[in-house]
Design a protein around this motif. Structure first.
Motif, PDB file in Angstrom:
ATOM      1  N   ARG A  34      36.671  50.029  37.752  1.00  0.00           N
ATOM      2  CA  ARG A  34      35.368  49.703  37.149  1.00  0.00           C
ATOM      3  C   ARG A  34      35.510  48.552  36.150  1.00  0.00           C
ATOM      4  O   ARG A  34      34.665  47.671  36.080  1.00  0.00           O
ATOM      5  CB  ARG A  34      34.780  50.940  36.461  1.00  0.00           C
ATOM      6  N   ALA A  37      35.906  45.263  38.037  1.00  0.00           N
ATOM      7  CA  ALA A  37      34.616  44.821  38.584  1.00  0.00           C
ATOM      8  C   ALA A  37      33.750  44.215  37.481  1.00  0.00           C
ATOM      9  O   ALA A  37      33.110  43.170  37.680  1.00  0.00           O
ATOM     10  CB  ALA A  37      33.903  45.984  39.251  1.00  0.00           C
ATOM     11  N   ALA A  38      33.736  44.852  36.318  1.00  0.00           N
ATOM     12  CA  ALA A  38      32.938  44.336  35.196  1.00  0.00           C
ATOM     13  C   ALA A  38      33.462  42.986  34.732  1.00  0.00           C
ATOM     14  O   ALA A  38      32.688  42.067  34.446  1.00  0.00           O
ATOM     15  CB  ALA A  38      32.940  45.336  34.045  1.00  0.00           C
ATOM     16  N   SER A  40      35.099  40.814  36.514  1.00  0.00           N
ATOM     17  CA  SER A  40      34.814  39.825  37.559  1.00  0.00           C
ATOM     18  C   SER A  40      33.397  39.288  37.431  1.00  0.00           C
ATOM     19  O   SER A  40      33.146  38.114  37.673  1.00  0.00           O
ATOM     20  CB  SER A  40      35.008  40.445  38.946  1.00  0.00           C
ATOM     21  N   ARG A  41      32.461  40.169  37.040  1.00  0.00           N
ATOM     22  CA  ARG A  41      31.078  39.714  36.829  1.00  0.00           C
ATOM     23  C   ARG A  41      30.974  38.906  35.541  1.00  0.00           C
ATOM     24  O   ARG A  41      30.305  37.880  35.501  1.00  0.00           O
ATOM     25  CB  ARG A  41      30.128  40.915  36.766  1.00  0.00           C
ATOM     26  N   ARG A  42      31.629  39.366  34.484  1.00  0.00           N
ATOM     27  CA  ARG A  42      31.537  38.719  33.167  1.00  0.00           C
ATOM     28  C   ARG A  42      32.197  37.346  33.172  1.00  0.00           C
ATOM     29  O   ARG A  42      31.710  36.401  32.585  1.00  0.00           O
ATOM     30  CB  ARG A  42      32.196  39.621  32.115  1.00  0.00           C
ATOM     31  N   ALA A  44      33.074  35.158  35.903  1.00  0.00           N
ATOM     32  CA  ALA A  44      32.983  34.870  37.336  1.00  0.00           C
ATOM     33  C   ALA A  44      33.938  33.776  37.800  1.00  0.00           C
ATOM     34  O   ALA A  44      34.423  33.821  38.920  1.00  0.00           O
ATOM     35  CB  ALA A  44      31.550  34.502  37.693  1.00  0.00           C
TER      36      ALA A  44
END
Length: 74
Positions: A34, A37-38, A40-42, A44
């Protein structure tokens, strides 16, 4: 819960800016996934890696839950 008798597997998640580590996080596999994934979004545009931590490496195992001594330090 993991089927591994040694306990749940831990992973090390790192966020890289080129050759530099800007975040280093260790947790049980589901929490680490998790977090990765977070991140990777934050972040990018940055590389995010997630690797298993060998049980022999420091930080590879959780601390025991039982008290290891009877007298607290003063």
């Amino acid at each position: 819960m993991s089927d591994d008798p040694a306990g749940p597997q831990r992973r090390r998640v790192r966020v890289w800016f080129g050759d530099h580590i800007v975040a280093d996080y260790r947790a049980e596999a589901d929490v680490a996934d998790r977090y990765a994934a977070a991140m990777s979004r934050r972040f990018a545009g940055l590389r995010v890696t997630s690797e298993p931590i060998p049980a022999l490496e420091p930080g590879g195992q959780s601390l025991p839950e039982q008290r290891l001594w009877e007298v607290a330090p003063k």
